[in-house]
Design an enzyme around this catalytic site. Structure first.
Site, PDB file in Angstrom:
ATOM      1  N   CYS A   2      16.746  62.796 150.738  1.00 58.46           N
ATOM      2  CA  CYS A   2      15.532  62.594 151.523  1.00 58.46           C
ATOM      3  C   CYS A   2      15.886  62.114 152.936  1.00 58.46           C
ATOM      4  O   CYS A   2      16.761  61.282 153.122  1.00 58.46           O
ATOM      5  CB  CYS A   2      14.568  61.589 150.919  1.00 58.46           C
ATOM      6  SG  CYS A   2      14.021  62.016 149.266  1.00 58.46           S
ATOM      7  N   ARG A  27      19.717  66.489 153.906  1.00 60.46           N
ATOM      8  CA  ARG A  27      19.538  65.390 152.952  1.00 60.46           C
ATOM      9  C   ARG A  27      18.631  65.762 151.787  1.00 60.46           C
ATOM     10  O   ARG A  27      18.501  64.994 150.837  1.00 60.46           O
ATOM     11  CB  ARG A  27      18.940  64.167 153.666  1.00 60.46           C
ATOM     12  CG  ARG A  27      19.782  63.662 154.809  1.00 60.46           C
ATOM     13  CD  ARG A  27      19.090  62.509 155.489  1.00 60.46           C
ATOM     14  NE  ARG A  27      19.145  61.314 154.674  1.00 60.46           N
ATOM     15  CZ  ARG A  27      20.111  60.414 154.725  1.00 60.46           C
ATOM     16  NH1 ARG A  27      21.110  60.573 155.566  1.00 60.46           N
ATOM     17  NH2 ARG A  27      20.094  59.370 153.953  1.00 60.46           N
ATOM     18  N   TRP A  74      14.378  65.271 148.573  1.00 59.18           N
ATOM     19  CA  TRP A  74      15.222  65.651 147.455  1.00 59.18           C
ATOM     20  C   TRP A  74      14.615  64.946 146.249  1.00 59.18           C
ATOM     21  O   TRP A  74      14.664  63.718 146.158  1.00 59.18           O
ATOM     22  CB  TRP A  74      16.662  65.209 147.682  1.00 59.18           C
ATOM     23  CG  TRP A  74      17.596  65.670 146.614  1.00 59.18           C
ATOM     24  CD1 TRP A  74      18.179  66.905 146.513  1.00 59.18           C
ATOM     25  CD2 TRP A  74      18.078  64.907 145.502  1.00 59.18           C
ATOM     26  NE1 TRP A  74      18.968  66.957 145.396  1.00 59.18           N
ATOM     27  CE2 TRP A  74      18.927  65.750 144.753  1.00 59.18           C
ATOM     28  CE3 TRP A  74      17.866  63.615 145.051  1.00 59.18           C
ATOM     29  CZ2 TRP A  74      19.574  65.335 143.593  1.00 59.18           C
ATOM     30  CZ3 TRP A  74      18.500  63.189 143.894  1.00 59.18           C
ATOM     31  CH2 TRP A  74      19.353  64.050 143.179  1.00 59.18           C
ATOM     32  N   ASN A  98      12.878  57.161 151.354  1.00 58.50           N
ATOM     33  CA  ASN A  98      14.152  57.688 150.871  1.00 58.50           C
ATOM     34  C   ASN A  98      14.715  56.639 149.920  1.00 58.50           C
ATOM     35  O   ASN A  98      14.874  55.487 150.307  1.00 58.50           O
ATOM     36  CB  ASN A  98      15.109  57.895 152.064  1.00 58.50           C
ATOM     37  CG  ASN A  98      16.538  58.133 151.629  1.00 58.50           C
ATOM     38  OD1 ASN A  98      16.773  58.632 150.530  1.00 58.50           O
ATOM     39  ND2 ASN A  98      17.482  57.768 152.475  1.00 58.50           N
ATOM     40  N   GLY A  99      15.004  57.058 148.671  1.00 63.84           N
ATOM     41  CA  GLY A  99      15.550  56.102 147.711  1.00 63.84           C
ATOM     42  C   GLY A  99      14.778  56.151 146.405  1.00 63.84           C
ATOM     43  O   GLY A  99      14.083  57.130 146.122  1.00 63.84           O
ATOM     44  N   GLU A 480      38.392  70.960 142.675  1.00 57.44           N
ATOM     45  CA  GLU A 480      37.549  71.161 143.859  1.00 57.44           C
ATOM     46  C   GLU A 480      37.109  72.625 143.959  1.00 57.44           C
ATOM     47  O   GLU A 480      35.961  72.925 144.306  1.00 57.44           O
ATOM     48  CB  GLU A 480      38.313  70.709 145.118  1.00 57.44           C
ATOM     49  CG  GLU A 480      37.743  71.126 146.455  1.00 57.44           C
ATOM     50  CD  GLU A 480      36.356  70.558 146.763  1.00 57.44           C
ATOM     51  OE1 GLU A 480      35.827  69.789 145.953  1.00 57.44           O
ATOM     52  OE2 GLU A 480      35.802  70.941 147.800  1.00 57.44           O
ATOM     53  N   LYS A 484      33.322  73.834 144.067  1.00 55.19           N
ATOM     54  CA  LYS A 484      32.796  74.633 145.178  1.00 55.19           C
ATOM     55  C   LYS A 484      32.095  75.876 144.649  1.00 55.19           C
ATOM     56  O   LYS A 484      31.007  76.219 145.075  1.00 55.19           O
ATOM     57  CB  LYS A 484      33.965  75.021 146.082  1.00 55.19           C
ATOM     58  CG  LYS A 484      33.754  75.030 147.540  1.00 55.19           C
ATOM     59  CD  LYS A 484      33.786  73.721 148.277  1.00 55.19           C
ATOM     60  CE  LYS A 484      32.919  72.635 147.750  1.00 55.19           C
ATOM     61  NZ  LYS A 484      33.099  71.368 148.405  1.00 55.19           N
ATOM     62  N   GLU A 487      28.745  74.972 142.695  1.00 59.82           N
ATOM     63  CA  GLU A 487      27.607  74.437 143.446  1.00 59.82           C
ATOM     64  C   GLU A 487      26.959  75.467 144.357  1.00 59.82           C
ATOM     65  O   GLU A 487      25.763  75.370 144.627  1.00 59.82           O
ATOM     66  CB  GLU A 487      27.991  73.176 144.236  1.00 59.82           C
ATOM     67  CG  GLU A 487      28.896  73.393 145.411  1.00 59.82           C
ATOM     68  CD  GLU A 487      29.247  72.090 146.132  1.00 59.82           C
ATOM     69  OE1 GLU A 487      28.409  71.195 146.203  1.00 59.82           O
ATOM     70  OE2 GLU A 487      30.382  71.977 146.620  1.00 59.82           O
ATOM     71  N   HIS A 503      45.895  72.768 125.354  1.00 58.06           N
ATOM     72  CA  HIS A 503      45.356  71.725 124.480  1.00 58.06           C
ATOM     73  C   HIS A 503      43.868  71.919 124.204  1.00 58.06           C
ATOM     74  O   HIS A 503      43.151  70.966 123.929  1.00 58.06           O
ATOM     75  CB  HIS A 503      45.618  70.345 125.093  1.00 58.06           C
ATOM     76  CG  HIS A 503      47.072  70.055 125.247  1.00 58.06           C
ATOM     77  ND1 HIS A 503      47.896  69.831 124.169  1.00 58.06           N
ATOM     78  CD2 HIS A 503      47.869  70.028 126.348  1.00 58.06           C
ATOM     79  CE1 HIS A 503      49.137  69.640 124.612  1.00 58.06           C
ATOM     80  NE2 HIS A 503      49.139  69.765 125.922  1.00 58.06           N
ATOM     81  N   LYS A 603      22.880  66.617 150.724  1.00 55.56           N
ATOM     82  CA  LYS A 603      24.195  66.265 151.254  1.00 55.56           C
ATOM     83  C   LYS A 603      24.513  64.780 151.118  1.00 55.56           C
ATOM     84  O   LYS A 603      25.640  64.414 150.845  1.00 55.56           O
ATOM     85  CB  LYS A 603      24.279  66.679 152.720  1.00 55.56           C
ATOM     86  CG  LYS A 603      25.657  66.490 153.273  1.00 55.56           C
ATOM     87  CD  LYS A 603      26.132  67.667 154.044  1.00 55.56           C
ATOM     88  CE  LYS A 603      27.591  67.550 154.386  1.00 55.56           C
ATOM     89  NZ  LYS A 603      28.454  68.131 153.362  1.00 55.56           N
TER      90      LYS A 603
HETATM   91  C1  F6R Z   1      30.457  68.881 147.225  1.00 57.50           C
HETATM   92  C2  F6R Z   1      29.990  67.723 147.961  1.00 57.50           C
HETATM   93  C3  F6R Z   1      29.733  66.463 147.208  1.00 57.50           C
HETATM   94  C4  F6R Z   1      30.126  65.235 148.051  1.00 57.50           C
HETATM   95  C5  F6R Z   1      29.711  63.955 147.333  1.00 57.50           C
HETATM   96  C6  F6R Z   1      30.140  62.720 148.086  1.00 57.50           C
HETATM   97  O1  F6R Z   1      30.707  69.959 148.060  1.00 57.50           O
HETATM   98  O2  F6R Z   1      29.784  67.779 149.139  1.00 57.50           O
HETATM   99  O3  F6R Z   1      30.368  66.455 145.978  1.00 57.50           O
HETATM  100  O4  F6R Z   1      31.499  65.274 148.265  1.00 57.50           O
HETATM  101  O5  F6R Z   1      28.315  63.936 147.169  1.00 57.50           O
HETATM  102  O6  F6R Z   1      29.554  62.654 149.344  1.00 57.50           O
HETATM  103  P1  F6R Z   1      30.139  61.719 150.476  1.00 57.50           P
HETATM  104  O7  F6R Z   1      31.478  62.277 150.840  1.00 57.50           O
HETATM  105  O8  F6R Z   1      29.161  61.806 151.589  1.00 57.50           O
HETATM  106  O9  F6R Z   1      30.258  60.352 149.890  1.00 57.50           O
END
Ligand code: F6R
Length: 608
Positions: A2, A27, A74, A98-99, A480, A484, A487, A503, A603
């Site tokens: 948010c 956000r 969000w 937000n929260g 990772e 990627k 998501e 395993h 984000k």
């Molecule tokens: C994945 C991604 C998330 C962030 C995670 C932590 O592509 O972007 O997994 O890495 O939400 O966010 P920060 O780095 O802002 O603490």
């Protein structure tokens, strides 16, 4: 998680609020809304879905007020419908939030019993009714907010607008960020300085527990103890950054391509290239020789950066490193050595779980070093020392350039700790620094494989599941890679340590299963080859990310190779991130997915 905005000015604010919301859309983008005062009356426009739906609504039914609040959501409590979109309002007050309000159920019951009627499924609506209740009892807006805030449990950044109060905005912050911007005959509230950058670069960051009363020319802060306080005016650098896609189709593509440059910039900040050594751009407020243990905590992609750093720190500095995802770390009551160092890794510097981990470590006497991209963030402000990543603003929700810059900083830190502790000789340091300096060039070289990577997308887009394998630092990179892919393409993917496959997960392998093996030509390469053979023997489709040597020595039938330039293996995870990111990107684009704003994500995750 948010984004919220508030503007009080001498001209209509709706367009500016939308502009600020566009910069906050990273956000959350489930719904958006704004409220202004039209001839003194609270008037709202809200729309489900992306901000463009709200813009369309405003085109049809414009708002002209000179004071207003806005929100991009969000969803936490309640579906992403128009009815649940913020602002939430009563006759007397509108609020954006937000929260999470953790005690919203009991407050809602209490207020319902007092005759308040709730119309949404959100936690936020109780805030509007709580303040409304105080207003009805005869309190002024400021008194009403002051009375309501102590009753809220959870995390929040709030902005309030009041019926008939053309000269008054109120903001409050507890556990979620909120900045105040100073304009000319105009004042602003925003979840971050980036949102306010088109209007002002003069910013104050609110502290936890603060609330603020704004008129068109000033801000009056009150802290959690009810004392009137001042907060420093800072010059925000945010306006220096253009938020556009350049010649790219998506922010994610732009950010992937920026990596040779931003990794180079970050290296230049941490290395003395002429001397061939690491020179940290800050003094460590502790003696590295006295540190007994390092704990790293982070979330998502930042956690995987930390996991890779564990290999480097343990090897160079001979220090045990413990690492945990922040959502687990914060609650597991980990014992911490008195001489310990806590490293938090975060792009935003606001992630709620990581921040809670930081605070836990602080209470337990740790030195706190934060590797953050946003140097004005809460984590940065609560740390003993900040190790900035110089990635610039990352707008694509999937982290790319922030990740490689985190790795770059952590690599430099590992080398610096090794030198300071006497576990790394100047000669080895020089070799490592030479390898680091080579990385931007190697990343640019890897970028040239983009067309070949794109050509793999149509076949991979048909997969229901994808496995990523790696050993050593390529193992966290495999995690990772899988993150990627899932998501942004919504294809199920998992990362495994290559040696762990037998395993259990090997049961998944069949002809339909693409297996992407990240295999730089390093000291564990031969072991990885054995694991590739196990996959090949079961009909799995192998795609190798490796160099000429790896392709030659892999000795199994490969469906494809993503050819990497030959490089020293120690920091290969930084360069190998490029094909991993490009592969996920092109698969998702081929599938027509919204790569910059994938479903259900946001984000900056400022809720638990
Ligand atoms: C994945 C991604 C998330 C962030 C995670 C932590 O592509 O972007 O997994 O890495 O939400 O966010 P920060 O780095 O802002 O603490």
């Amino acid at each position: 998680m948010c984004g919220i905005v508030g503007i009080i000015a001498n001209e209509p604010v709706a367009e500016k609020i939308v502009e600020a919301l566009r910069r906050l859309e990273y956000r959350g983008y489930d719904s958006a809304g704004l409220a202004t005062l039209e001839q003194g009356h609270l008037t709202r426009r809200r729309a489900a879905g992306k901000l463009k739906n709200l813009e369309e609504k405003l085109r049809q039914e414009p708002l002209h007020g000179t004071i207003g609040i806005g929100h991009t959501r969000w969803a936490t409590h309640g579906r992403p419908t128009e009815n649940n979109a913020h602002p939430h309002a009563t006759k007397r007050v509108a609020v954006v939030h937000n929260g999470i309000i953790e005690n919203f159920r009991e407050l809602r019951e209490e207020l319902t019993a007092q005759g308040h009627v709730f119309v949404s499924e959100t936690d936020t609506e109780v805030v509007a009714h709580l303040v409304d209740h105080e207003l009805q009892s005869g309190k002024s807006p400021s008194e009403a907010v002051a009375a309501a805030l102590p009753r809220l449990r959870g995390a929040f950044a709030l902005a309030f607008l009041f019926e008939g109060a053309e000269g008054l905005l109120i903001g409050a912050r507890l556990g979620a960020p909120l900045a105040v911007g100073y304009g000319t005959d105009a004042m602003y509230l925003g979840s971050d300085a980036l949102a306010l950058a088109p209007f002002t670069d003069r910013i104050s960051y609110m502290e936890d527990g603060d609330w603020v009363v704004l008129d068109r020319n000033s801000a009056h802060f009150t802290n959690a103890k009810g004392q009137s306080v001042t907060r420093p005016h800072l010059r925000s650098q945010a306006s220096a950054f253009l938020i556009d896609k350049g010649n790219h189709r998506h922010f994610m593509a732009k950010e992937i391509h920026e990596q040779p440059e931003v990794v180079g910039r970050t290296l230049a900040h941490y290395l003395d290239m002429s001397q061939g050594c690491v020179r940290l751009p800050f003094d460590l407020p502790f003696d590295p020789a006295q540190i007994s243990r390092i704990t790293i905590t982070a979330c998502g992609t930042a956690f995987f950066a930390g996991l890779i750093a564990k290999y480097w720190i343990e090897r160079f500095a001979r220090l045990p490193v413990e690492i945990d995802v922040a959502s687990e770390f914060r609650y597991r009551e980990a014992p911490m050595d008195p001489q310990g160092l806590m490293i938090v890794v975060s792009q935003s510097g606001e992630t709620a779980d990581t921040l809670a981990g930081l605070r836990y470590a602080k209470q337990n006497g740790q030195n706190i070093l934060s590797v953050v991209n946003v140097t004005t963030s809460t984590m940065a402000r609560e740390s003993d020392v900040i190790a900035p990543t110089l990635a610039g603003p990352e707008i694509g929700v999937a982290s790319t350039k922030a990740f490689t810059c985190q790795l770059t900083v952590l690599a430099c830190l590992a080398v610096a700790l090794g030198r300071a502790r006497g576990t790394l000789s100047p000669e080895v340091e020089k070799t490592l620094v030479t390898e680091l300096i080579a990385l931007p060039g190697l990343m640019a070289e890897a970028m040239k494989r983009e067309a070949a990577i794109e050509s793999l997308a149509p076949a991979l887009a048909k997969a229901k599941d994808v496995l990523y394998l790696g050993r050593g630092t390529s193992y966290p990179l495999a995690l990772e890679g899988a993150l990627k892919l899932k998501e942004i393409s919504y294809i199920h993917a998992e990362g495994y340590a290559a040696g762990e496959l037998k395993h259990g997960p090997i049961a998944l392998i069949d002809e339909a299963m693409p297996v992407i093996v990240i295999a730089p030509f390093d000291h564990v390469f031969e072991k990885t080859v054995s694991n590739m053979q196990e996959v090949a023997a079961r009909g799995g489709k192998l795609i190798l990310i490796g160099d000429d040597n790896a392709e030659r020595d892999s000795a199994v039938a490969l469906q494809a190779t993503i050819k990497m330039p030959t490089m020293a293996p120690t920091f290969s995870a930084i360069a190998y991130s490029i094909p991993v990111q490009l592969l996920a990107y092109h698969i998702a684009v081929f599938m027509g997915k919204d790569v910059d704003q994938p479903r259900n994500l946001a984000k900056s995750v400022t809720v638990e």
